[in-house]
Design a protein around this motif. Structure first.
Motif, short mmCIF file in Angstrom:
data_model
loop_
_atom_site.label_atom_id
_atom_site.label_comp_id
_atom_site.label_asym_id
_atom_site.label_seq_id
_atom_site.Cartn_x
_atom_site.Cartn_y
_atom_site.Cartn_z
N LYS A 76 -8.24 0.83 -7.54
CA LYS A 76 -7.18 0.75 -6.51
C LYS A 76 -6.77 2.13 -5.99
CE LYS A 76 -4.53 -3.36 -7.86
NZ LYS A 76 -3.19 -3.77 -8.34
N ILE A 77 -7.30 3.21 -6.62
CA ILE A 77 -6.82 4.56 -6.25
C ILE A 77 -7.85 5.29 -5.39
CG2 ILE A 77 -6.12 6.83 -7.15
CD1 ILE A 77 -4.91 5.47 -9.54
N THR A 112 -0.42 1.19 -10.04
CA THR A 112 -1.44 0.19 -9.68
C THR A 112 -1.10 -1.18 -10.26
OG1 THR A 112 -2.81 0.76 -11.58
CG2 THR A 112 -3.33 1.88 -9.50
N LYS A 113 -0.15 -1.22 -11.22
CA LYS A 113 0.30 -2.52 -11.76
C LYS A 113 0.97 -3.32 -10.64
CE LYS A 113 2.85 -0.86 -15.04
NZ LYS A 113 3.33 0.03 -15.96
N HIS A 130 -10.22 4.50 -11.21
CA HIS A 130 -9.44 3.28 -10.93
C HIS A 130 -9.81 2.71 -9.56
CE1 HIS A 130 -6.30 0.36 -10.79
NE2 HIS A 130 -5.97 0.67 -12.03
N GLU A 135 0.86 -1.19 0.00
CA GLU A 135 0.00 0.00 0.00
C GLU A 135 0.89 1.23 0.00
OE1 GLU A 135 -3.05 -0.01 2.94
OE2 GLU A 135 -3.82 -1.96 2.29
N SER A 175 -1.10 -2.71 -4.16
CA SER A 175 -2.47 -3.18 -3.93
C SER A 175 -3.40 -1.99 -3.71
CB SER A 175 -2.51 -4.12 -2.72
OG SER A 175 -1.98 -3.45 -1.60
N LYS A 176 -2.81 -0.86 -3.24
CA LYS A 176 -3.64 0.33 -3.00
C LYS A 176 -2.75 1.57 -3.17
CE LYS A 176 -6.25 2.56 0.72
NZ LYS A 176 -6.51 2.55 2.15
N VAL A 177 -3.29 2.57 -3.88
CA VAL A 177 -2.53 3.81 -4.09
C VAL A 177 -3.38 4.98 -3.58
CG1 VAL A 177 -1.50 5.36 -5.81
CG2 VAL A 177 -1.39 2.88 -6.15
#
Ligand code: FAD
Length: 323
Positions: free
Chosen positions: A201-202, A171-172, A199, A153, A175-177
């Motif tokens: 994950k963002i 994000t590639k 996105h 993260e 797990s979390k941005v």
């Protein structure tokens, strides 16, 4: 190795900066039997020495930036290149057939060609803990370090195109941005904003700024201040990428060579500047992508073009003498 003060020596070529661009130029020039000097303000290796692992330099699976810098330095010296590091340029003259530069220690050098490779630096946040965790959780380069944060993260600081685009690219791996931005809106192209906002994950912390980094060996958490309320919260993080701008080290070249509005050196495809016999390479030139490989490529092109220039001007002198 040169370490004598108050020298006055003429070289075929002088390279300013001993990062990968400058060291590559030094390797090529001295291998072409041109008397070459590299002048460097900091320690040899430039930004490479700031990275603990370089995993994207072709042909070398994994190496520390410091080791790669030392191999390049050794190669340049093996071919006869002189290197002076930890010195400061006082004055530089890039005009005319013979260029000159003087150092604050009183040494004066002249040359027929100059290659400018002073590189640059990422704009820092300038908050407590930032210097301690550079390369230990804090990064300024997603392409270079993203892979080290696979499954982790992380946070991204900034609100321009590079921050949003790099957040999406991270994000590639992560797990979390979490994007932390000081304003309530972004200064990026609409498509980049949409892509980040959509996105899964963002997520975002707006109108806020990181005010301190904490950890023991590596970065573990950050203090984030809400800029309107003044409230400070501490959040755990595995890593933080800072994308708040890039500064080329070209302050000493203002008024000496053509720079664009961001202070980057303007070059043609052969890395020539507008001045006869003066070339530039690496992160200090106007371009989009900044990597060790691109710096090495630029340094190669600049050195070959400078060699050609020196060869042709020597041939012209011979012709003039014979006439
Ligand atoms: C933390 C970090 C990690 C990175 N990781 C990677 C990676 O994994 N892979 C990758 O490909 N790239 C990576 N990069 C990017 C890469 O290091 C740079 O793109 C590359 O070093 C640029 O090379 P350069 O020779 O143009 O300039 P620099 O490396 O910046 O070197 C410039 C040199 O010029 C000297 N100098 C500056 N001004 C003067 C002056 N006035 N007089 C004399 N000397 C001067 C400086 O002291 C420095 O030694 C990373 C960068 C950072 C900051």
């Amino acid at each position: 190795m040169l370490n004598v003060m108050n020298l006055n020596i003429h070289y075929d070529a002088i390279v300013i900066g001993a990062g990968p661009a400058g060291l590559t130029a030094g390797i090529y020039l001295s291998r072409a039997k041109l008397k070459t000097l590299i002048i460097n303000e900091g320690i040899v290796g430039g930004q490479m020495v700031l990275t603990h692992e370089i995993a994207n330099y072709p042909g070398v699976e994994s190496i520390s930036g410091y080791q790669l810098a030392n191999i390049m330095k050794k190669q340049a010296r093996t071919f006869g290149c002189d290197i002076r590091s930890n010195v400061i340029i006082k004055e530089i003259n890039l005009h005319g057939e013979v260029k000159s530069l003087s150092l604050v220690d009183g040494s004066v050098y002249t040359s027929n060609s100059i290659i400018l490779t002073p590189g640059g630096r990422s704009r820092n946040l300038g908050v407590p803990g930032e210097d301690s965790f550079k390369g230990k959780g804090i990064s300024y380069c997603a392409t270079c370090d993203g892979d080290f944060f696979t499954g982790k993260e992380i946070m991204v600081v900034g609100g321009g195109n590079s921050a949003l685009e790099e957040a999406v690219s991270l994000t590639k791996y992560a797990s979390k941005v979490t994007i932390v931005h000081q304003f309530g809106h972004f200064q990026a192209f609409e498509h980049a904003i949409e892509e980040a906002k959509n996105h899964p994950k963002i997520n975002f912390i707006m109108e806020s700024s990181i005010v301190a980094f904490h950890g023991s060996e590596n970065l573990e958490s950050v203090d984030i201040k809400h800029l309107k309320t003044g409230e400070i919260i501490n959040l755990k993080t595995d890593g933080t990428f800072v994308f708040i701008g890039y500064i080329p080290n070209t302050e000493f070249l203002i008024g000496k060579v053509e720079l664009n509005q961001w202070g980057e050196i303007i070059v043609k495809s052969d890395m020539s500047t507008g001045l006869e016999g003066v070339y530039a390479a690496g992160d200090s030139v106007a371009k989009r992508y900044r990597q060790v490989t691109t710096a090495v490529g630029d340094g190669t092109v600049a050195a070959l073009a400078a060699s050609n220039y020196l060869h042709e001007s020597k041939a012209n002198h011979k012709k003039l003498k014979a006439a």
